[in-house]
Design a protein around this motif. Sequence first.
Motif, PDB file in Angstrom:
ATOM      1  N   GLY A 161       0.778  -1.224   0.000  1.00 57.80           N
ATOM      2  CA  GLY A 161       0.000   0.000   0.000  1.00 57.80           C
ATOM      3  C   GLY A 161       0.811   1.276   0.000  1.00 57.80           C
ATOM      4  O   GLY A 161       0.257   2.363  -0.124  1.00 57.80           O
ATOM      5  N   GLY A 162       2.112   1.152   0.147  1.00 55.20           N
ATOM      6  CA  GLY A 162       2.949   2.334   0.104  1.00 55.20           C
ATOM      7  C   GLY A 162       2.989   2.925  -1.297  1.00 55.20           C
ATOM      8  O   GLY A 162       2.556   2.317  -2.266  1.00 55.20           O
ATOM      9  N   GLY A 163       3.524   4.130  -1.384  1.00 60.97           N
ATOM     10  CA  GLY A 163       3.626   4.775  -2.674  1.00 60.97           C
ATOM     11  C   GLY A 163       3.966   6.243  -2.521  1.00 60.97           C
ATOM     12  O   GLY A 163       4.368   6.694  -1.438  1.00 60.97           O
ATOM     13  N   LEU A 164       3.792   6.968  -3.598  1.00 61.60           N
ATOM     14  CA  LEU A 164       4.084   8.393  -3.639  1.00 61.60           C
ATOM     15  C   LEU A 164       2.788   9.176  -3.477  1.00 61.60           C
ATOM     16  O   LEU A 164       1.809   8.919  -4.181  1.00 61.60           O
ATOM     17  N   VAL A 165       2.789  10.122  -2.560  1.00 58.57           N
ATOM     18  CA  VAL A 165       1.609  10.943  -2.309  1.00 58.57           C
ATOM     19  C   VAL A 165       2.057  12.356  -2.020  1.00 58.57           C
ATOM     20  O   VAL A 165       3.157  12.576  -1.501  1.00 58.57           O
ATOM     21  N   GLN A 166       1.216  13.302  -2.360  1.00 54.68           N
ATOM     22  CA  GLN A 166       1.530  14.690  -2.075  1.00 54.68           C
ATOM     23  C   GLN A 166       1.234  15.039  -0.625  1.00 54.68           C
ATOM     24  O   GLN A 166       0.420  14.381   0.037  1.00 54.68           O
ATOM     25  N   THR A 167       1.878  16.061  -0.145  1.00 55.32           N
ATOM     26  CA  THR A 167       1.614  16.562   1.197  1.00 55.32           C
ATOM     27  C   THR A 167       0.126  16.837   1.356  1.00 55.32           C
ATOM     28  O   THR A 167      -0.490  17.443   0.479  1.00 55.32           O
ATOM     29  N   GLY A 168      -0.442  16.339   2.440  1.00 47.99           N
ATOM     30  CA  GLY A 168      -1.864  16.502   2.694  1.00 47.99           C
ATOM     31  C   GLY A 168      -2.704  15.361   2.170  1.00 47.99           C
ATOM     32  O   GLY A 168      -3.907  15.293   2.460  1.00 47.99           O
ATOM     33  N   GLY A 169      -2.094  14.473   1.409  1.00 50.89           N
ATOM     34  CA  GLY A 169      -2.828  13.357   0.834  1.00 50.89           C
ATOM     35  C   GLY A 169      -2.991  12.205   1.801  1.00 50.89           C
ATOM     36  O   GLY A 169      -2.620  12.284   2.983  1.00 50.89           O
ATOM     37  N   SER A 170      -3.552  11.112   1.274  1.00 53.96           N
ATOM     38  CA  SER A 170      -3.855   9.945   2.091  1.00 53.96           C
ATOM     39  C   SER A 170      -3.352   8.670   1.432  1.00 53.96           C
ATOM     40  O   SER A 170      -3.249   8.587   0.204  1.00 53.96           O
ATOM     41  N   LEU A 171      -3.056   7.696   2.260  1.00 51.60           N
ATOM     42  CA  LEU A 171      -2.716   6.348   1.823  1.00 51.60           C
ATOM     43  C   LEU A 171      -3.275   5.373   2.841  1.00 51.60           C
ATOM     44  O   LEU A 171      -3.402   5.708   4.030  1.00 51.60           O
ATOM     45  N   ARG A 172      -3.565   4.174   2.381  1.00 50.45           N
ATOM     46  CA  ARG A 172      -3.935   3.114   3.313  1.00 50.45           C
ATOM     47  C   ARG A 172      -2.979   1.939   3.126  1.00 50.45           C
ATOM     48  O   ARG A 172      -2.879   1.373   2.038  1.00 50.45           O
ATOM     49  N   LEU A 173      -2.299   1.612   4.194  1.00 49.92           N
ATOM     50  CA  LEU A 173      -1.412   0.463   4.191  1.00 49.92           C
ATOM     51  C   LEU A 173      -2.171  -0.767   4.666  1.00 49.92           C
ATOM     52  O   LEU A 173      -3.056  -0.668   5.523  1.00 49.92           O
ATOM     53  N   SER A 174      -1.801  -1.906   4.115  1.00 48.68           N
ATOM     54  CA  SER A 174      -2.378  -3.179   4.520  1.00 48.68           C
ATOM     55  C   SER A 174      -1.268  -4.140   4.895  1.00 48.68           C
ATOM     56  O   SER A 174      -0.163  -4.069   4.357  1.00 48.68           O
ATOM     57  N   CYS A 175      -1.583  -5.035   5.776  1.00 50.01           N
ATOM     58  CA  CYS A 175      -0.633  -6.073   6.178  1.00 50.01           C
ATOM     59  C   CYS A 175      -1.408  -7.368   6.354  1.00 50.01           C
ATOM     60  O   CYS A 175      -2.254  -7.471   7.241  1.00 50.01           O
ATOM     61  N   VAL A 176      -1.117  -8.322   5.502  1.00 54.97           N
ATOM     62  CA  VAL A 176      -1.801  -9.611   5.537  1.00 54.97           C
ATOM     63  C   VAL A 176      -0.917 -10.622   6.249  1.00 54.97           C
ATOM     64  O   VAL A 176       0.278 -10.730   5.959  1.00 54.97           O
ATOM     65  N   ALA A 177      -1.515 -11.362   7.161  1.00 50.85           N
ATOM     66  CA  ALA A 177      -0.787 -12.361   7.926  1.00 50.85           C
ATOM     67  C   ALA A 177      -1.162 -13.765   7.489  1.00 50.85           C
ATOM     68  O   ALA A 177      -2.318 -14.046   7.173  1.00 50.85           O
ATOM     69  N   SER A 178      -0.205 -14.630   7.490  1.00 52.89           N
ATOM     70  CA  SER A 178      -0.467 -16.038   7.218  1.00 52.89           C
ATOM     71  C   SER A 178       0.208 -16.853   8.300  1.00 52.89           C
ATOM     72  O   SER A 178       1.149 -16.403   8.946  1.00 52.89           O
ATOM     73  N   GLY A 179      -0.264 -18.034   8.507  1.00 46.55           N
ATOM     74  CA  GLY A 179       0.319 -18.874   9.535  1.00 46.55           C
ATOM     75  C   GLY A 179      -0.606 -19.036  10.725  1.00 46.55           C
ATOM     76  O   GLY A 179      -1.799 -19.231  10.554  1.00 46.55           O
TER      77      GLY A 179
END
Length: 122
Positions: A7-25
């Motif tokens: 979910g990471g990436g390039l965003v402008q100041t003031g913008g939004s991102l949503r990171l995800s983390c999937v677990a297995s095991g």
Amino acid sequence: VQLQASGGGLVQTGGSLRLSCVASGRAFSSYVMGWFRQAPGKEREFVAAISRSGSNTYYAYSVKGRFTISRDDAKNTVYLQMNSLKSEDMAVYYCAAGAGGRLSNIKMYDYWGQGTLVTVSS
């Protein structure tokens, strides 16, 4: 447990991102989940954590009110919604899983994802 962050990436100041983390095991719901970040030349620091039940969340002062951590045990996934991003939020973000204890303590976490890069441009 294995963790895969995205979910990471390039965003402008003031913008939004949503990171995800999937677990297995092993059982995802038995773990406290956290997000940490590491900027170049700096130590890895606590960002946010969520309890096993999801009813309690904790944030670093620098992100409180802008970031939201949540979990979906049915999907074995923890999220980090990041709003109003600032240049100082730019870092590699890591998700982590731990058995319990002081949630902001990096040593409490036993399992780590590979990291996802968040770049904030002005």
